[in-house]
Scaffold this motif. Structure first.
Motif: not given
Length: 403
Positions: A57-68, A70-76
């Motif tokens: 939870c601490s990094f997902t918001g920042a990750l979604s802004r960096r890679i989008g 879409k890719l964040t969800g696929i990685l999860a």
């Protein structure tokens, strides 16, 4: 067609999330037996899981802004599937803990990701649509304990049982299915992702209501998630129920949970998000408390409690989307991360309470008293959620921004 893909990801994601979270009910007693774990160790295992969720939870918001997103969800989704393979291979408590930790990293990323997607997509009738999306979590959660208990008894072609290892391997492999619409969909961009100024963390840190929302969500989610991990364990040890019967009660809890999210969504839009959470959480806590005090004949009240706790999380997410429309992603990340800290503590406390009260009580009823005290803590969390929400209701009303 794109909206269909987006809905498939959100609804399918919540289905997968429900399976991954709630097949652990029937699996936990078997895991505890295989690795000779005490209740404190079991509580620490679940707390470590919550820590993985917190880290994600601490990094997902920042990750979604960096890679989008879409890719964040696929990685999860991929991480959750990988954790199923590692659980199957786990040879000791440490390996299993690491595998569970990875699964909850994936779960945390998925929950934040789905919340962001839903906030962008559901701009009208937000309370109803959030509850509808979380209905799919309730749907899979309803059947997960029964399917999990049944699947553990299946046999490989060579004659060996699937057990909890094979069950987790299969169930978490389902996480790969939502990857297909994820690859095909085009995701709407958020304000922060598009470069516009959102709500800074420092403003949320100074916002009294933001912290009250954290408290409300923390108490509610501790109560909700603890049921999946402890109800089957409680019914087996306190009342001598079989795994199948106890898993059936857990499924009944999630049936009430699922139907409440389907039926009560429009109610939250009509009477207000804050008032809804206060009423439903209070109802859940009273049902769980009555079930403990009245004993085995009232065990059905454990299931009815699911109808009250179900709307809490999606309704709070709707409240966040409406209160912070220009910084929803930041508000969700702040709230869910802070909530994760409370969940780590809450899961550990339940195990310690069970063992501590049993040790203090001594005698033949010591284990029963410990289990009742541990589950009483779960009921108390729902009641605290309602009381805190009452205070938040008054604060928001004085500020003139009641939702």
């Amino acid at each position: 067609m794109n909206r269909f893909f987006l809905l498939a990801i959100v609804f399918g994601g919540f289905l997968v999330f429900g399976f991954s979270e709630n097949v652990k009910g029937p699996a936990i007693p078997r895991i505890q037996g295989d690795f000779f774990l005490g209740d404190t160790q079991l509580g620490l295992l679940l707390a470590l899981n919550s820590l993985g969720y917190l880290v994600a939870c601490s990094f997902t918001g920042a990750l979604s802004r960096r890679i989008g997103i879409k890719l964040t969800g696929i990685l999860a989704f991929v991480l959750m599937a990988a954790s199923g393979v590692l659980m199957y291979l786990a040879a000791n408590y440490q390996f299993l803990s690491a595998s569970y930790f990875l699964m909850y990293i994936g779960n945390g990323m998925l929950e934040i990701g789905l919340a962001i997607m839903a906030a962008r997509i559901f701009t009208k009738n937000t309370g109803f649509m959030m509850n509808l999306a979380h209905f799919f979590y309730g749907l899979s959660s309803t059947v997960a304990p029964i399917i999990g208990a049944s699947m553990m008894g299946w046999h490989f072609s060579g004659g060996g049982e699937w057990g909890w290892r094979g069950m987790y391997l299969f169930m978490l492999s389902l996480s790969l299915l939502p990857v297909i619409p994820s690859l095909l969909a085009s995701f709407p961009r958020g304000e922060e992702e598009g470069g516009q100024e959102g709500v800074p963390f420092r403003l949320l840190m100074r916002d009294k209501v933001a912290w009250l929302i954290v408290a409300v969500l923390s108490f509610g989610v501790i109560s909700e998630l603890a049921v999946g991990g402890w109800l089957v364990n409680f019914l087996e040890k306190a009342y001598g129920w079989t795994t199948e019967r106890a898993s059936g009660m857990l499924s009944l809890f999630f049936l009430c949970f699922m139907l409440a999210r389907l039926v009560l969504g429009p109610v939250t839009d009509r009477i207000g998000y804050t008032l809804s959470v206060m009423i439903f959480a209070g109802f859940s806590g009273l049902c769980s408390l009555a079930a403990i005090l009245l004993g085995e004949p009232a065990a059905w009240l454990f299931a009815v409690a699911g109808a009250g706790i179900a709307p809490v999380y999606p309704t709070v997410m709707a409240l966040l989307a409406k209160r912070y429309p220009q910084g929803t992603e930041t508000a969700i990340t702040f709230t869910v991360t802070a909530m994760g800290v409370a969940c780590v503590i809450g899961n550990a406390l339940i195990g310690w309470i069970i063992d501590g009260v049993a040790a203090l009580a001594g005698g033949g009823d010591a284990q029963l008293l410990g289990l009742q005290a541990g589950y009483g803590f779960i009921a108390a969390m729902a009641l605290l959620c309602a009381v805190t929400c009452l205070y938040m209701y008054r604060v928001m009303k004085r500020q003139g921004n009641l939702l």
